[in-house]
Design a protein around this motif. Structure first.
Motif, short mmCIF file in Angstrom:
data_model
loop_
_atom_site.label_atom_id
_atom_site.label_comp_id
_atom_site.label_asym_id
_atom_site.label_seq_id
_atom_site.Cartn_x
_atom_site.Cartn_y
_atom_site.Cartn_z
N ARG A 91 -66.59 -80.82 -53.16
CA ARG A 91 -65.73 -79.63 -53.32
C ARG A 91 -64.79 -79.80 -54.51
O ARG A 91 -64.55 -78.87 -55.29
N ILE A 92 -64.24 -81.02 -54.67
CA ILE A 92 -63.37 -81.31 -55.82
C ILE A 92 -64.15 -81.17 -57.12
O ILE A 92 -63.68 -80.56 -58.09
N GLY A 94 -66.82 -79.44 -57.63
CA GLY A 94 -67.16 -78.03 -57.84
C GLY A 94 -66.04 -77.27 -58.52
O GLY A 94 -66.27 -76.45 -59.41
N LYS A 95 -64.79 -77.56 -58.11
CA LYS A 95 -63.63 -76.91 -58.74
C LYS A 95 -63.49 -77.32 -60.20
O LYS A 95 -63.18 -76.49 -61.07
N LEU A 96 -63.70 -78.61 -60.47
CA LEU A 96 -63.48 -79.12 -61.82
C LEU A 96 -64.59 -78.73 -62.79
O LEU A 96 -64.34 -78.45 -63.96
N ILE A 97 -65.84 -78.74 -62.30
CA ILE A 97 -66.98 -78.54 -63.20
C ILE A 97 -67.45 -77.09 -63.21
O ILE A 97 -67.63 -76.48 -64.27
N ASP A 98 -67.66 -76.52 -62.01
CA ASP A 98 -68.17 -75.15 -61.92
C ASP A 98 -67.05 -74.12 -61.78
O ASP A 98 -67.32 -72.91 -61.76
N HIS A 99 -65.78 -74.59 -61.63
CA HIS A 99 -64.63 -73.70 -61.44
C HIS A 99 -64.87 -72.74 -60.28
O HIS A 99 -64.62 -71.54 -60.36
N LYS A 100 -65.35 -73.33 -59.18
CA LYS A 100 -65.71 -72.51 -58.03
C LYS A 100 -65.31 -73.23 -56.75
O LYS A 100 -65.45 -74.45 -56.65
N ASP A 101 -64.78 -72.50 -55.79
CA ASP A 101 -64.43 -73.06 -54.48
C ASP A 101 -65.63 -72.93 -53.55
O ASP A 101 -65.90 -71.86 -53.01
N TYR A 102 -66.35 -74.04 -53.38
CA TYR A 102 -67.52 -74.03 -52.52
C TYR A 102 -67.10 -74.12 -51.05
O TYR A 102 -66.22 -74.92 -50.70
N SER A 103 -67.74 -73.33 -50.20
CA SER A 103 -67.52 -73.45 -48.76
C SER A 103 -68.40 -74.58 -48.21
O SER A 103 -69.30 -75.07 -48.89
N VAL A 124 -65.48 -89.96 -63.92
CA VAL A 124 -64.07 -90.34 -63.83
C VAL A 124 -63.51 -89.95 -62.46
O VAL A 124 -62.90 -90.77 -61.76
N THR A 125 -63.73 -88.72 -62.07
CA THR A 125 -63.23 -88.26 -60.77
C THR A 125 -63.91 -89.03 -59.63
O THR A 125 -63.25 -89.41 -58.66
N CYS A 126 -65.21 -89.29 -59.75
CA CYS A 126 -65.94 -90.02 -58.70
C CYS A 126 -65.37 -91.44 -58.52
O CYS A 126 -65.15 -91.89 -57.39
N ALA A 127 -65.12 -92.13 -59.64
CA ALA A 127 -64.61 -93.50 -59.56
C ALA A 127 -63.19 -93.52 -59.01
O ALA A 127 -62.85 -94.33 -58.14
N ARG A 128 -62.33 -92.61 -59.50
CA ARG A 128 -60.94 -92.57 -59.04
C ARG A 128 -60.88 -92.20 -57.57
O ARG A 128 -60.06 -92.74 -56.81
N HIS A 129 -61.77 -91.29 -57.16
CA HIS A 129 -61.77 -90.88 -55.75
C HIS A 129 -62.21 -92.03 -54.86
O HIS A 129 -61.62 -92.25 -53.79
#
Length: 551
Positions: A91-92, A94-103, A124-129
């Motif tokens: 979901r994170i 999706g917001k960063l890459i597709d600019h979309k809030d996935y259900s 980057v987001t995957c490693a930090r998460h």
């Protein structure tokens, strides 16, 4: 490269004098510097570069120190990532890459390729998460009052990277009041194991069953590493009626008997390999199909062992399920493995080696580069740079490992700090020279060319600490130029001494000697007195250097 250049300057100041003596005058010339016997393992300056072989070699030594000090670890755990299964991460992304809030429904309907696209687009987001999620899991769950695996005293973990590039954790845990194999009875050890480790399929918990299905072992090329014909993780595991610690067959067992037992084990193994995962069958039915008694079944398993081994209670429909802790699995929501450590030697020889392994062949490559650098006519400074360049240009890492290095995310962590004390003979010690800028200001006859160290500070300790051992000095008193105590306020309290911490009694002089509060107050005075002694000692050393006082 900037980090390596900085470390190379420190490496150039390291030298091994042997039985010789040097003065400042000999070091002021380039020829004098070049003639020094340099430390033979020059590439160790790469220790500051995380992920390098010297970095993990130091990690291994630090872990050895913990094992020597704390004894054998209780548990060895592995925690893998499940990026394609973690909807909160997708979901994170999706917001960063597709600019979309996935259900949740949309995330569940994403194809494998679409999930991989999101993960690969933002390492980057995957490693930090992953780093954030594991540290939260460790501090707020494993070490919480819930204590799902028991009360944790100490821990050590290392981040490693799977073939696809995702990080996973290898961790050693020391538990409070855990039974010790060889000291406590086997029955006590197995009873403790049954409390925290299982491999069973839950019958009445569909949510947990979903996570257990992620625990199922599937053979891959890593199972037959080094040209092995069988799975090196020993799957499928033999079913057991109850958790047991099995030992190898006695040394006095005849070779004929051992051979016959091994033949029986081979037949059992073939039968288990043919069984489908989840095939409903009781343990007694399995023994009947194998046409062996339970006694012969156990003896056949023992014939395959080289050391004492734990076998969990396991049904025939749970042959390939990895060990797990139910609470940890539901909290982590990805594949995990948890094992009770039986033997300190197995811990040191197998687990430590596994945790501290670095890139394949990199150590040999660096040793070869060191040898080549010494054969050339280049300066030592250039040699050090050549070694650093070779490492940076030869190492192959995944995108997420690169993120860990660039963002300085911890690749290993432990509950303890480790202090190295060099106990080699003085002629064999590698010592650090003072910076050349300081040496140039000294007289040519001066032999005070070393920057000092722990051993020198210990030798010059104040009289009140003369009975302190070297180990206690290193652990509690030696600060290496850093303040190990809290910075005190300039304000004074009623006893006209610096204000103590908030949890200490400030009214030192006014306490009644007949009360218990006076005892705790005296303890705080003792602690503060020791701290003041160290501060005063440091101040005296500084004044001595400035020739302000003589003693």
């Amino acid at each position: 490269m900037k980090l390596l250049l900085g470390q190379s300057q420190v490496a150039l100041r390291k030298c091994k004098l042997g039985n010789r003596t040097l003065n400042a005058g000999q070091l002021k010339t380039p020829e004098g510097l070049e003639s020094l016997i340099r430390h033979d393992e020059g590439y160790k300056f790469l220790r500051a570069l995380r992920g390098s072989p010297p970095y993990f070699e130091k990690a291994k030594k630090d872990l050895f120190a913990m094992i020597r000090q704390l004894g054998p670890a209780s548990l060895f755990c592995s925690f893998s990532s499940a990026e394609t299964k973690w909807n909160h991460l997708l979901r994170i992304l999706g917001k960063l890459i597709d600019h979309k809030d996935y259900s949740d429904k949309e995330l569940d309907n994403l194809t494998w390729d679409e999930k991989c696209r999101l993960i690969q687009s933002d390492p980057v987001t995957c490693a930090r998460h992953f780093d954030y999620q594991f540290n939260t899991f460790l501090k707020q769950f494993l070490m919480s009052d819930i204590a799902p695996v028991g009360k944790i005293k100490d821990w050590f973990y290392r981040v490693e990277y799977q073939q696809r590039g995702s990080p996973h954790i290898h961790m050693l845990i020391w538990l409070e009041n855990a039974p010790v194999f060889g000291v406590d009875k086997d029955e006590d050890v197995t009873a403790f194991i049954d409390k925290i480790i299982t491999c069973g399929k839950p019958e009445n918990d569909s949510k947990l069953l979903e996570f257990v299905n992620r625990q199922t072992h599937k053979h891959s090329h890593t199972c037959r590493k080094n040209a092995q014909k069988i799975c090196r993780f020993n799957y499928p595991q033999p079913p057991m009626r109850s958790t047991q610690i099995l030992y190898p067959l006695d040394d006095d067992t005849s070779r004929t008997v051992i051979r016959s037992r091994k033949d029986v084990w081979k037949d059992i193994k073939n039968k288990l390999n043919d069984l489908k995962e989840g095939e409903d069958m009781t343990f007694d039915q399995l023994l009947k199909d194998l046409d062996v008694s339970e006694h012969d079944y156990i003896l056949a398993i023992r014939s395959s062992l080289n050391c004492p081994t734990i076998f969990l209670k396991r049904s025939p429909n749970e042959l390939r399920i990895n060990n797990y802790n139910p609470a940890c699995l539901q909290a982590w929501r990805a594949n995990m493995d948890i094992q009770f450590v039986l033997d300190v030697y197995a811990c040191a020889m197998y687990i430590v080696s596994y945790i501290s392994k670095a890139q394949k062949g990199m150590s040999e490559l660096l040793c070869k580069v060191c040898a080549e650098a010494k054969q050339g006519n280049s300066s030592i400074k250039q040699q050090v740079r050549d070694i650093g360049n070779k490492f940076l240009n030869s190492v192959e890492i995944s995108a997420q490992e690169a993120v860990y290095i660039i963002l300085q995310l911890p690749m290993r962590k432990s509950s303890r700090n480790v202090v190295f004390v060099n106990t080699s003979p003085s002629c064999d010690r590698v010592e650090l020279l003072k910076p050349l800028s300081e040496i140039e200001k000294m007289s040519d006859e001066s032999e005070e060319i070393h920057s000092g160290g722990l051993l020198q500070r210990y030798a010059e300790r104040p009289d009140c600490l003369q009975n302190t051992t070297l180990a206690d000095w290193a652990a509690w008193y030696d600060s290496c130029g850093q303040r190990k105590y809290k910075k005190t306020l300039k304000k004074s309290d009623v006893d006209h001494l610096p204000l103590e911490d908030e949890d200490e009694n400030n009214d030192d002089e006014l306490c009644d000697e007949n009360t218990e509060s006076c005892i705790s107050s005296k303890k705080s005075i003792k602690k503060r007195t020791q701290a003041r002694i160290i501060r005063a000692f440091g101040l005296i050393k500084k004044l001595n250097k400035k020739n302000i006082i003589e003693s």
